[in-house]
Design a protein around this motif. Structure first.
Motif, mmCIF file in Angstrom:
data_model
loop_
_atom_site.group_PDB
_atom_site.id
_atom_site.type_symbol
_atom_site.label_atom_id
_atom_site.label_comp_id
_atom_site.label_asym_id
_atom_site.label_seq_id
_atom_site.Cartn_x
_atom_site.Cartn_y
_atom_site.Cartn_z
ATOM 1 N N LEU A 173 -7.424 14.420 18.364
ATOM 2 C CA LEU A 173 -8.467 13.521 18.866
ATOM 3 C C LEU A 173 -9.118 12.771 17.695
ATOM 4 O O LEU A 173 -9.364 11.566 17.763
ATOM 5 C CB LEU A 173 -9.522 14.347 19.603
ATOM 6 C CG LEU A 173 -10.539 13.591 20.406
ATOM 7 C CD1 LEU A 173 -9.889 13.014 21.650
ATOM 8 C CD2 LEU A 173 -11.679 14.514 20.812
ATOM 9 N N LEU A 174 -9.356 13.498 16.606
ATOM 10 C CA LEU A 174 -9.955 12.844 15.435
ATOM 11 C C LEU A 174 -8.933 11.941 14.753
ATOM 12 O O LEU A 174 -9.274 10.894 14.210
ATOM 13 C CB LEU A 174 -10.488 13.888 14.447
ATOM 14 C CG LEU A 174 -11.583 14.802 14.989
ATOM 15 C CD1 LEU A 174 -12.277 15.531 13.851
ATOM 16 C CD2 LEU A 174 -12.607 14.036 15.801
ATOM 17 N N LYS A 175 -7.667 12.352 14.800
ATOM 18 C CA LYS A 175 -6.622 11.486 14.243
ATOM 19 C C LYS A 175 -6.591 10.164 15.019
ATOM 20 O O LYS A 175 -6.493 9.081 14.430
ATOM 21 C CB LYS A 175 -5.268 12.193 14.320
ATOM 22 C CG LYS A 175 -4.186 11.447 13.616
ATOM 23 C CD LYS A 175 -2.883 12.186 13.562
ATOM 24 C CE LYS A 175 -1.822 11.216 13.108
ATOM 25 N NZ LYS A 175 -0.483 11.620 13.414
ATOM 26 N N GLU A 176 -6.705 10.257 16.329
ATOM 27 C CA GLU A 176 -6.712 9.035 17.145
ATOM 28 C C GLU A 176 -7.907 8.156 16.762
ATOM 29 O O GLU A 176 -7.777 6.942 16.593
ATOM 30 C CB GLU A 176 -6.766 9.393 18.639
ATOM 31 C CG GLU A 176 -6.776 8.163 19.518
ATOM 32 C CD GLU A 176 -6.556 8.438 20.997
ATOM 33 O OE1 GLU A 176 -5.764 9.323 21.356
ATOM 34 O OE2 GLU A 176 -7.185 7.737 21.810
ATOM 35 N N LEU A 177 -9.061 8.805 16.588
ATOM 36 C CA LEU A 177 -10.269 8.045 16.254
ATOM 37 C C LEU A 177 -10.120 7.335 14.895
ATOM 38 O O LEU A 177 -10.377 6.130 14.783
ATOM 39 C CB LEU A 177 -11.463 9.016 16.214
ATOM 40 C CG LEU A 177 -12.792 8.424 15.811
ATOM 41 C CD1 LEU A 177 -13.311 7.509 16.908
ATOM 42 C CD2 LEU A 177 -13.823 9.530 15.561
ATOM 43 N N PHE A 178 -9.690 8.105 13.878
ATOM 44 C CA PHE A 178 -9.658 7.552 12.519
ATOM 45 C C PHE A 178 -8.463 6.652 12.251
ATOM 46 O O PHE A 178 -8.551 5.734 11.445
ATOM 47 C CB PHE A 178 -9.656 8.689 11.483
ATOM 48 C CG PHE A 178 -11.036 9.190 11.187
ATOM 49 C CD1 PHE A 178 -11.811 8.620 10.186
ATOM 50 C CD2 PHE A 178 -11.585 10.219 11.915
ATOM 51 C CE1 PHE A 178 -13.090 9.066 9.923
ATOM 52 C CE2 PHE A 178 -12.865 10.678 11.665
ATOM 53 C CZ PHE A 178 -13.627 10.102 10.665
ATOM 54 N N GLU A 179 -7.324 6.935 12.884
ATOM 55 C CA GLU A 179 -6.114 6.198 12.514
ATOM 56 C C GLU A 179 -5.730 5.106 13.519
ATOM 57 O O GLU A 179 -5.006 4.186 13.175
ATOM 58 C CB GLU A 179 -4.960 7.186 12.304
ATOM 59 C CG GLU A 179 -5.271 8.097 11.133
ATOM 60 C CD GLU A 179 -4.195 9.120 10.847
ATOM 61 O OE1 GLU A 179 -3.024 8.909 11.198
ATOM 62 O OE2 GLU A 179 -4.548 10.160 10.252
#
Ligand SMILES: C[S@@+](CC[C@H](N)C(=O)[O-])C[C@H]1O[C@@H](n2cnc3c(N)ncnc32)[C@H](O)[C@@H]1O
Length: 332
Positions: free
Chosen positions: A100-106
């Protein structure tokens, strides 16, 4: 003098407004390099630098932020990750929410940061679904967990013989349904070859391949008998269709569903009460790509369905603050 003071105060407020971002960043970096897991295994900053060739000062400042935030605890040379960070941000944990954080940041942040140049140049980006298929599948699975109860309730009421999931991804909904329902054939169709291959493998692993079938096809051109399916699902699919093309999609769905059949649509809705902030951000991401489209608004969606002969039966909340809903329609 007062103006100067006000300016400083305003700047301070914007600084403070951004401070809550620190834990998300610290968790994201930890997840991407699996640092929480590595530190739990007994590594120190020095040993990580030696083993992986990491830049020491960057690693130290990440670790200092972790200590300040309570994500890590210092014990001599060692940094001990909290149980929570290990559970949710270790790559191998079954409970990880790191994607989920990967989706947000990348995915999301780079798109939002490109807004000035995209607005000036009149040029949007192109979303490369293949690069992020695993990330999108993992975050969709979180929604699936919340939405599944609503889907199961519809299925139990309908007792379908044939179920179709359009844009089935890796087949999560269908496999869960096949396990719970003691009758029916569950059919998934997706335009992504990778997704269909993975879905087929999973179905074989779970020994569900006699009840669940996956097809690699575009729903717009897929050759399948009309009126076959008692339930047709479209989950998180509408933003792949331009608002102008959604009417035709609903017409196609109305052809595929049987006389007394049900259509289920799970989707984020744009600017719905309670989820306005999230849907505004999510929609900005969609708008940043020439191959993605704005989130549907409830009224327009219901209108498209009605024009195709589908009547709204119910709207259930999946994630209110995320503006995610599960809607069901019956054939008029
Ligand atoms: C965001 S994913 C949602 C996956 C799954 N339904 C879920 O909710 O977890 C949307 C899926 O729709 C598929 N898709 C997009 N356009 C399609 C089309 N015209 N025909 C079939 N599948 C399509 C994409 O390949 C992608 O796997």
């Amino acid at each position: 003098m007062i103006a100067e003071y006000r300016k400083m105060w305003e700047a301070r407020n914007w600084m403070k407004r951004n401070e809550p971002f620190l834990p998300t960043w610290q968790a994201y970096v930890g997840y991407r390099l699996d640092l929480f897991e590595k530190l739990a295994g007994g590594a120190t900053i020095e040993s990580l630098v030696q083993e992986y060739g990491y830049e020491e000062n960057l690693l130290r400042s990440w670790a200092d932020a972790g200590v300040v935030l309570g994500h890590l605890k210092k014990e001599g040379d060692r940094l001990i990750p909290s149980k929570k960070m290990l559970k949710f941000f270790s790559q191998k944990s079954d409970d990880t929410v790191g994607e989920l954080l990967k989706e947000l940041f990348e995915m999301h942040m780079p798109a939002l940061m490109n807004y000035p140049s995209m607005i000036e140049s009149n040029q949007k980006g192109t979303f490369n679904g293949d690069d992020f298929s695993k990330t999108v599948a993992a975050t969709s699975a979180l929604i699936e967990k919340r939405a599944f109860g609503h889907v199961l309730a519809e299925m139990s009421a309908q007792k379908p013989h044939w179920v179709l999931d359009i844009g089935c991804g890796t087949g999560g909904y269908l496999m869960k349904l096949a396990k719970k329902m003691n009758q029916g054939t569950f059919v998934g169709v997706d335009i992504s070859k990778d997704c269909v291959e993975e879905a087929r493998e999973k179905a074989m692993e779970k020994q569900l391949d006699d009840k669940v079938k996956f097809y690699y096809a575009d729903i717009n051109t897929w050759d399948v008998p009309n009126g076959l399916f008692d339930v047709v699902m479209m989950n998180n699919l509408l933003h792949y269709y331009s608002p102008d093309a959604r009417g035709d999609l609903f017409t196609r769905v109305a052809e595929l569903v049987s006389k007394r059949g049900t259509v289920i649509v799970i989707t984020p809705l744009y600017l719905e009460k309670g989820g306005q902030r999230f849907s505004a951000a999510f929609n900005s991401f969609m708008e940043a790509h020439d191959n993605l489209h704005p989130l549907p608004q409830k009224e327009a969606l219901v209108q498209d369905a009605a024009s195709a002969g589908l009547k709204l039966k119910s709207v259930k909340t999946v994630v209110r603050e995320g503006s995610w809903y599960c809607m069901s329609f019956s054939k008029k």
